[in-house]
Design a protein around this motif. Structure first.
Motif, PDB file in Angstrom:
ATOM      1  N   GLN A 203       0.886  -1.208   0.148  1.00  0.00           N
ATOM      2  CA  GLN A 203       0.039  -0.017  -0.020  1.00  0.00           C
ATOM      3  C   GLN A 203       0.925   1.193   0.105  1.00  0.00           C
ATOM      4  OE1 GLN A 203      -1.384  -0.375   3.976  1.00  0.00           O
ATOM      5  NE2 GLN A 203      -2.309   1.636   3.793  1.00  0.00           N
ATOM      6  N   ASP A 204       1.878   1.125   0.537  1.00  0.00           N
ATOM      7  CA  ASP A 204       2.933   2.362   0.736  1.00  0.00           C
ATOM      8  C   ASP A 204       3.228   2.989  -0.728  1.00  0.00           C
ATOM      9  OD1 ASP A 204       2.806   1.481   2.988  1.00  0.00           O
ATOM     10  OD2 ASP A 204       4.907   0.643   3.069  1.00  0.00           O
TER      11      ASP A 204
ATOM     12  N   LEU B 175      -6.884   0.388  -4.142  1.00  0.00           N
ATOM     13  CA  LEU B 175      -7.891   1.239  -3.692  1.00  0.00           C
ATOM     14  C   LEU B 175      -7.545   1.497  -2.086  1.00  0.00           C
ATOM     15  CD1 LEU B 175     -11.255  -0.139  -5.235  1.00  0.00           C
ATOM     16  CD2 LEU B 175      -9.780   1.273  -6.079  1.00  0.00           C
ATOM     17  N   THR B 176      -8.143   2.510  -1.710  1.00  0.00           N
ATOM     18  CA  THR B 176      -7.933   3.171  -0.280  1.00  0.00           C
ATOM     19  C   THR B 176      -9.112   2.476   0.380  1.00  0.00           C
ATOM     20  OG1 THR B 176      -9.481   5.038  -0.489  1.00  0.00           O
ATOM     21  CG2 THR B 176      -7.213   5.329  -0.700  1.00  0.00           C
ATOM     22  N   ALA B 177      -9.131   2.372   1.650  1.00  0.00           N
ATOM     23  CA  ALA B 177     -10.362   1.899   2.435  1.00  0.00           C
ATOM     24  C   ALA B 177     -11.698   2.635   2.136  1.00  0.00           C
ATOM     25  CB  ALA B 177      -9.782   1.997   4.104  1.00  0.00           C
ATOM     26  N   ALA B 178     -11.318   3.925   2.298  1.00  0.00           N
ATOM     27  CA  ALA B 178     -12.548   4.728   1.868  1.00  0.00           C
ATOM     28  C   ALA B 178     -13.284   4.140   0.501  1.00  0.00           C
ATOM     29  CB  ALA B 178     -12.162   6.302   1.858  1.00  0.00           C
ATOM     30  N   GLU B 179     -12.314   3.984  -0.647  1.00  0.00           N
ATOM     31  CA  GLU B 179     -12.943   3.626  -2.030  1.00  0.00           C
ATOM     32  C   GLU B 179     -13.423   2.247  -1.856  1.00  0.00           C
ATOM     33  OE1 GLU B 179      -9.692   6.205  -4.239  1.00  0.00           O
ATOM     34  OE2 GLU B 179      -9.204   4.304  -3.748  1.00  0.00           O
TER      35      GLU B 179
ATOM     36  N   TYR C 293      -3.255  -8.346  -1.970  1.00  0.00           N
ATOM     37  CA  TYR C 293      -1.903  -7.650  -2.323  1.00  0.00           C
ATOM     38  C   TYR C 293      -2.426  -6.251  -1.745  1.00  0.00           C
ATOM     39  CZ  TYR C 293       1.249 -10.674  -4.602  1.00  0.00           C
ATOM     40  OH  TYR C 293       2.076 -11.730  -4.853  1.00  0.00           O
ATOM     41  N   ASN C 294      -3.499  -5.926  -1.053  1.00  0.00           N
ATOM     42  CA  ASN C 294      -3.890  -4.704  -0.580  1.00  0.00           C
ATOM     43  C   ASN C 294      -4.553  -4.891   0.654  1.00  0.00           C
ATOM     44  OD1 ASN C 294      -4.748  -1.867  -0.365  1.00  0.00           O
ATOM     45  ND2 ASN C 294      -6.403  -1.977  -1.879  1.00  0.00           N
ATOM     46  N   PHE C 295      -3.552  -5.664   1.469  1.00  0.00           N
ATOM     47  CA  PHE C 295      -4.183  -6.216   2.623  1.00  0.00           C
ATOM     48  C   PHE C 295      -4.722  -5.176   3.941  1.00  0.00           C
ATOM     49  CE2 PHE C 295      -4.362  -7.990   6.928  1.00  0.00           C
ATOM     50  CZ  PHE C 295      -4.775  -8.997   6.577  1.00  0.00           C
TER      51      PHE C 295
ATOM     52  N   ALA D 173      -2.852 -16.508   6.511  1.00  0.00           N
ATOM     53  CA  ALA D 173      -3.252 -16.628   8.274  1.00  0.00           C
ATOM     54  C   ALA D 173      -3.745 -15.266   8.675  1.00  0.00           C
ATOM     55  CB  ALA D 173      -2.060 -17.084   8.646  1.00  0.00           C
ATOM     56  N   ARG D 174      -3.021 -14.005   8.122  1.00  0.00           N
ATOM     57  CA  ARG D 174      -3.555 -13.000   8.442  1.00  0.00           C
ATOM     58  C   ARG D 174      -4.940 -12.571   8.164  1.00  0.00           C
ATOM     59  NH1 ARG D 174      -0.241  -8.203   6.048  1.00  0.00           N
ATOM     60  NH2 ARG D 174      -1.003  -6.620   7.830  1.00  0.00           N
ATOM     61  N   THR D 175      -5.390 -13.062   7.271  1.00  0.00           N
ATOM     62  CA  THR D 175      -6.910 -12.881   6.615  1.00  0.00           C
ATOM     63  C   THR D 175      -7.795 -13.553   7.832  1.00  0.00           C
ATOM     64  OG1 THR D 175      -6.107 -12.665   4.482  1.00  0.00           O
ATOM     65  CG2 THR D 175      -8.426 -13.246   4.947  1.00  0.00           C
TER      66      THR D 175
END
Ligand code: SAH
Ligand code: SF4
Length: 395
Positions: free
Chosen positions: A12-13, A157-161, A202-204, A239-241
Motif C-alpha cells: 500500500q505504501d 484502492l483506499t479503505a474509503a474507496e 495485495y492490498n491487505f 493466515a493474517r486474513t
C-alpha cells in the motif's frame, strides 16, 4: 509476469494515496476504523473525555444513517458540526454509469480520485443479494483467463474507496433507513464478496480496514460470515486474513497440477499447489469458520476432465470445502472456451459423489459484461502486452 513482480508484492505504501491524504486540507472520514476515527477527532480538537461519545455519534451518522453532510448530524452542537466541516470531508467514489442486466444484475462504473475507474456489481438472488466489490484498479497478476488480468495495476484502492462501493450501492438500492429500507426483512445487500477487480491480499491493510467498517455492528452491520474474500493464493497473507479479518475465504484454485496452474494462475510459480493447500488447512481453525470455497473455472479441454475432478478431490482431502464450479465467462480476445454443459455436470457429479458440495455458479449479468472475471474499465488504457499475457498462458 516478470520475476521481479512476483517477488515484490505491491504494498500500500507504494500505490495507495497516503492514509492521511487530505483534499484541500481536509481529511476524508470514510474508511477510517473506529480507533482511527477517534484519533482524527481528537487531533481536530475534540476533548479526550468526549472522544468516545463523538466517535459513536459520527459513526452512526455515517454508517447507520448514510449521511453525507455534517449539518445533518443533528445530535451534535452547531459549533461542533462546524468544526467537523472545517476539518473533514465525507467523500465517496462517484457513479459514472450504471447498467442493468436483463436478469436484474447491476453494474456500476465508479470514478475514484485521480480519474481512475473501477467496477462494482450487485447480484440480486432469491432471498439474498450479493455485492461484488473491487480492491484494486487493474491487477498485478496475469491469470490468463481473466479480463482484469489484461489490465495493468494502476493502484490499490483506499479503505474509503472499498467501503464507498458498499455505500454507493446502498444509495442506489435505497437501503438506508430514511430511504424506506424494509425492517426485519431480507437485506438487499446481504452478502459482500471481494471478487471484483484486483487481488485483495495485495492490498491487505486497506481491505482489512474497510471490512472492519463494513462488519461493525452499529453501522453497515454485515457479519463476517457474509463476507467472502477471494484470493488467487497469496500464501503469506492467508493466515493474517483469518486472524485480522476473520471472513470466509475463497481460493481461485482452477487446476489440479502445477503445470496447468502455472499457466492459468501464474502466481502458482511462487506458491505452488502443495504450499497453498498446506496453508489452507489451517484457515478454518484460525478463522473459526466452517469451510473454504475452492473456485474452479471450467475451461474446455484445459482443466475439465474426469481425471481432473478425481485429482481435485484427492488434493483437498481433509479440508472442509465447497467447490464452486464457474463456467468460463468469455471476453473479447480470450484464449479459452467454456466447457460444454454436459462436461461441467459430469465434473460436478464426481465431486458431489466424493462428498463435497459442488454448485455450478450461474453466470449473471453476461449481457452487460458483469460476470466473474469480465470486469475491466473500458476507459482504462493501460494494458499488459499481448506477448506478456500469451507467455504467461503458454499459448
Ligand atoms: N483476484 C481475486 C479475486 C477476483 S476474481 C482472485 O483471483 O481470486 C474472482 C473470481 O473470478 C476468481 O476465482 C477468478 O479466478 C474468477 N475469474 C476470473 N476470470 C474469469 C472468467 N473469465 N470466467 C470465470 N471466472 C473468472
Ligand atoms: Fe487478478 Fe484475480 Fe484476475 Fe488473477 S483472477 S488476474 S488475481 S483479478
Amino acid at each position: 509476469m516478470t520475476a521481479q513482480t512476483l517477488n515484490a508484492p505491491i504494498t500500500q505504501d507504494v500505490l495507495t494515496l497516503p492514509r492521511k491524504a487530505v483534499e484541500g486540507g481536509k481529511r476524508n472520514l470514510i474508511g477510517l476504523t473506529r480507533p482511527q476515527l477517534r484519533a482524527a477527532l481528537i487531533e481536530a480538537g475534540t476533548s479526550e473525555r468526549q472522544a468516545k461519545m463523538r466517535e459513536g455519534q459520527v459513526w452512526q451518522w455515517l454508517y447507520h444513517w448514510g449521511k453525507r453532510d455534517f449539518a445533518a448530524m443533528t445530535n451534535l452542537a452547531k459549533d461542533y458540526r462546524a468544526l467537523l466541516a472545517e476539518k473533514f470531508t465525507i467523500e465517496l467514489p462517484e457513479i459514472v454509469s450504471k447498467q442493468v442486466s436483463t436478469d436484474g444484475t447491476r453494474k456500476y462504473l465508479l470514478r475514484i480520485n485521480g480519474g481512475h475507474e473501477v467496477e462494482t456489481v450487485y447480484i440480486p438472488e432469491e432471498g439474498r443479494g450479493t455485492l461484488c466489490i473491487s480492491s484494486q484498479v487493474g491487477c498485478t497478476l496475469t491469470c490468463s483467463f481473466c479480463h482484469t488480468g489484461t489490465q495493468k495495476l494502476v493502484r490499490n484502492l483506499t479503505a474509503a474507496e472499498i467501503v464507498g462501493q458498499v455505500m454507493i450501492a446502498r444509495d442506489d438500492l435505497g437501503e438506508w433507513p430514511e430511504q424506506g429500507a424494509p425492517k426485519n426483512e431480507t437485506r438487499l445487500i446481504s452478502n459482500v464478496v471481494l471478487m471484483g477487480m484486483g487481488e485483495p491480499l495485495y492490498n491487505f491493510e486497506n481491505v482489512r480496514d474497510a471490512m472492519k467498517v463494513v462488519m461493525d455492528n452499529e453501522g453497515l452491520t454485515l457479519s463476517r460470515r457474509r463476507i467472502t474474500l477471494s484470493t488467487s493464493g497469496i500464501v503469506p497473507e492467508i493466515a493474517r486474513t483469518a486472524e485480522e479479518i476473520g471472513c470466509l475465504l475463497a481460493v481461485s484454485f482452477h487446476a489440479t497440477t502445477d503445470a496447468v496452474r502455472d499457466r492459468l494462475v501464474p502466481v502458482n510459480k511462487k506458491w505452488n499447489i502443495a504450499t497453498l493447500l498446506d496453508t489452507l488447512r489451517d484457515y478454518p481453525r484460525l478463522s473459526n469458520s466452517e469451510r473454504i470455497t475452492f473456485e474452479y473455472v471450467m475451461l474446455k479441454g484445459v482443466n475439465d476432465s474426469d481425471e481432473d475432478a478425481r485429482r481435485l478431490v484427492q488434493l483437498i482431502k481433509g479440508i472442509p470445502a465447497k467447490i464452486n464450479l464457474i463456467p468460463f465467462n468469455e471476453w473479447p480476445g480470450a484464449p479459452y472456451e467454456r466447457s460444454d454443459w454436459a462436461r461441467i455436470e459430469a465434473f460436478s457429479d464426481i465431486i458431489f459423489k466424493a462428498g463435497y458440495a459442488s454448485p455450478i455458479r450461474t453466470p449473471r449479468g453476461e449481457d452487460i459484461m458483469a460476470a466473474c472475471g469480465q470486469l475491466k474499465s473500458a476507459t482504462e488504457r493501460a494494458r499488459k502486452s499481448r506477448a506478456q499475457i500469451a507467455a504467461e498462458a503458454g499459448v
